[in-house]
Design an enzyme around this catalytic site. Structure first.
Site, mmCIF file in Angstrom:
data_model
loop_
_atom_site.group_PDB
_atom_site.id
_atom_site.type_symbol
_atom_site.label_atom_id
_atom_site.label_comp_id
_atom_site.label_asym_id
_atom_site.label_seq_id
_atom_site.Cartn_x
_atom_site.Cartn_y
_atom_site.Cartn_z
ATOM 1 N N LEU A 242 9.550 -69.985 8.922
ATOM 2 C CA LEU A 242 9.356 -68.718 8.229
ATOM 3 C C LEU A 242 9.028 -67.578 9.191
ATOM 4 O O LEU A 242 8.063 -67.643 9.949
ATOM 5 C CB LEU A 242 8.243 -68.862 7.186
ATOM 6 C CG LEU A 242 7.941 -67.612 6.352
ATOM 7 C CD1 LEU A 242 9.176 -67.126 5.615
ATOM 8 C CD2 LEU A 242 6.807 -67.882 5.383
ATOM 9 N N HIS A 243 9.835 -66.516 9.124
ATOM 10 C CA HIS A 243 9.592 -65.359 9.977
ATOM 11 C C HIS A 243 10.313 -64.131 9.431
ATOM 12 O O HIS A 243 11.323 -64.221 8.744
ATOM 13 C CB HIS A 243 10.059 -65.624 11.417
ATOM 14 C CG HIS A 243 11.535 -65.816 11.555
ATOM 15 N ND1 HIS A 243 12.197 -66.958 11.126
ATOM 16 C CD2 HIS A 243 12.520 -64.995 12.064
ATOM 17 C CE1 HIS A 243 13.492 -66.844 11.382
ATOM 18 N NE2 HIS A 243 13.717 -65.674 11.930
ATOM 19 N N PHE A 244 9.739 -62.984 9.748
ATOM 20 C CA PHE A 244 10.357 -61.686 9.529
ATOM 21 C C PHE A 244 10.630 -61.074 10.899
ATOM 22 O O PHE A 244 9.996 -61.440 11.885
ATOM 23 C CB PHE A 244 9.427 -60.759 8.738
ATOM 24 C CG PHE A 244 9.122 -61.210 7.342
ATOM 25 C CD1 PHE A 244 9.779 -60.670 6.249
ATOM 26 C CD2 PHE A 244 8.152 -62.180 7.115
ATOM 27 C CE1 PHE A 244 9.484 -61.090 4.956
ATOM 28 C CE2 PHE A 244 7.857 -62.611 5.829
ATOM 29 C CZ PHE A 244 8.524 -62.070 4.748
#
Length: 440
Positions: A242-244
């Site tokens: 999970l990453h932005f």
């Protein structure tokens, strides 16, 4: 049938490697000062603790934020300052500020960048594109394997409604901190990764808590030119952790200038609109009685798309005031052989930044021939058809218990296509012949 495409994976960390190069060293630490159990004991990293806000002003004003001065300027001094420090330490694969960039003439002002270094020295890898939700696989590269020198700071909510900055705070592995790290293959100045609860090994799927965290980062930055983006699996995310992403670019994105038509306003004050006369169909969210209302509404829509296996991208713009939700199908078309060779030869992977109008080009030929028509043609292949978009929209509105029948937009035919495309062939890629504004 399992759908796969081959593409050159983006190298986001200096510790990222081809999966066939062997596993990490076992026992006695890995020797690279990473964020895993072998190295994290006793680690200290800067900590920025933001103040929770929950009131949103009217649409034409920024989200209300306390006027008390924070101990450090979040964007200029901390994020960009620490990013510059990593430049001086030679942690990036190339100098992104040396990449040629220009604004393409036309009504939309698409931005073209020539970035020849981003895909070099890596072999194409197969990616599965027909499954948005996939389990986390610790044997593959994930962000716990980055070196601590690539981490800029921890980003957490304050416990006492005050902003705090601690230059060397202990890393509490039990609480799984959220961190901001550099992307060593930057698209633009200040390109970073926001990794929520990094030690929980979360796969690439949006949840309510992580999306709210991303909104808070946009608020803390406080600049309309600092945007956050998200790519789901199947929509050109290549790392299932999970990453932005986020970076700074002081030019309006074409998608931000596109006209919209209000569909509805929800009971919680969130206004939902539809993009008009833009090559990629999408929804725009803004307002809300509280920041939580806005965040939860968008999160619910993202969860709906994930659960229905629909790839999508998200752009967080205007310091968290406007959020663009963009379902897409380019990778699926590519896997099915439905994308023309002319477009495939550009090697452009249309993820959130490209969809927003920042075209990252890998070949000088494509950069020199960049035109509004070419940009529109590529992005039109990304978009869902009008019929499919209406189906997806119905799914989304059902998931948030919202009736979209009041939409004025649905009563009028939608325009698609800039003036420049009226006389352009639908397949052949054409060269631009106007002078472009070059960004310094």
């Amino acid at each position: 049938m399992m759908l796969r495409i081959k593409r050159v994976p983006t190298v986001v960390s200096n510790y990222q490697k081809d999966e066939n190069e062997g596993a990490d060293k076992q026992g006695g630490g890995c020797g690279r000062n990473c964020l895993r159990d072998c190295c994290i004991q006793g680690a200290r990293l800067p900590l920025y603790a933001y103040r929770r806000v929950n009131k949103i002003a009217n649409e034409k004003r920024l989200i209300e934020h306390d006027a008390r001065k924070p101990p450090v300027a979040f964007l200029d001094s901390l994020l960009l300052g620490e990013w510059e420090a990593r430049v001086q330490r030679g942690l990036f694969r190339y100098d992104v500020t040396a990449c040629e960039t220009k604004v393409i003439p036309g009504d939309y002002g698409f931005i073209a960048q020539l970035n020849e270094g981003r895909h070099l020295k890596k072999r194409p890898t197969e990616f599965r594109v027909d499954k948005v939700l996939q389990p986390f696989d610790d044997s593959k590269f994930n962000f716990t394997k980055v070196g601590q020198e690539e981490v800029l700071f921890q980003f957490e909510a304050s416990e006492d409604d005050e902003v705090h900055f601690i230059p060397a705070a202990p890393v509490d592995a039990k609480s799984s901190p959220s961190i901001v790290a550099i992307n060593v293959s930057p698209i633009e100045y200040g390109h970073v990764l926001l990794i929520p609860r990094i030690l929980e090994s979360l796969p690439q799927r949006i949840d309510h808590e992580s999306f709210l965290l991303a909104l808070y980062m946009a608020i803390e930055a406080g600049s309309p030119y600092f945007r956050l983006g998200y790519n789901s699996l199947g929509a050109f995310a290549t790392i299932n952790h999970l990453h932005f992403q986020a970076y700074y670019l002081a030019v309006p994105f074409p998608i931000e200038k596109a006209p919209t038509q209000k569909i509805t306003s929800m009971d919680n004050g969130v206004k939902i609109s539809e993009l008009l006369n833009y090559p990629v169909r999408g929804l725009v969210f803004e307002g809300g009685n509280s920041l939580q209302d806005l965040s939860d509404t968008v999160s619910d829509c993202c969860v709906c798309l994930q659960d229905h296996n629909i790839p999508y991208n998200v752009l967080i713009a205007d310091s968290g005031r406007r959020i663009f939700l963009l379902p897409q199908c380019y990778a699926e078309k590519q896997a099915l052989g439905e994308v023309t060779s002319e477009l495939l030869d550009t090697q452009v992977n249309p993820a959130v930044w490209e969809i927003s109008g920042h075209m990252v080009l890998k070949r000088k030929k494509d950069y020199e021939e960049a035109s509004e028509g070419n940009a529109w043609r590529l992005l039109a292949e990304v978009s869902l058809s009008e019929a499919r978009f209406e189906e997806v929209k119905a799914l989304v509105f059902e998931s948030i218990s919202c009736d979209a029948n009041e939409s004025e937009a649905l009563k009028e035919p939608k325009k698609m296509g800039p003036q420049a495309l009226e006389e352009v062939d639908a397949v052949n890629v054409t060269a631009g012949n106007q002078e472009c504004v070059v960004l310094q």
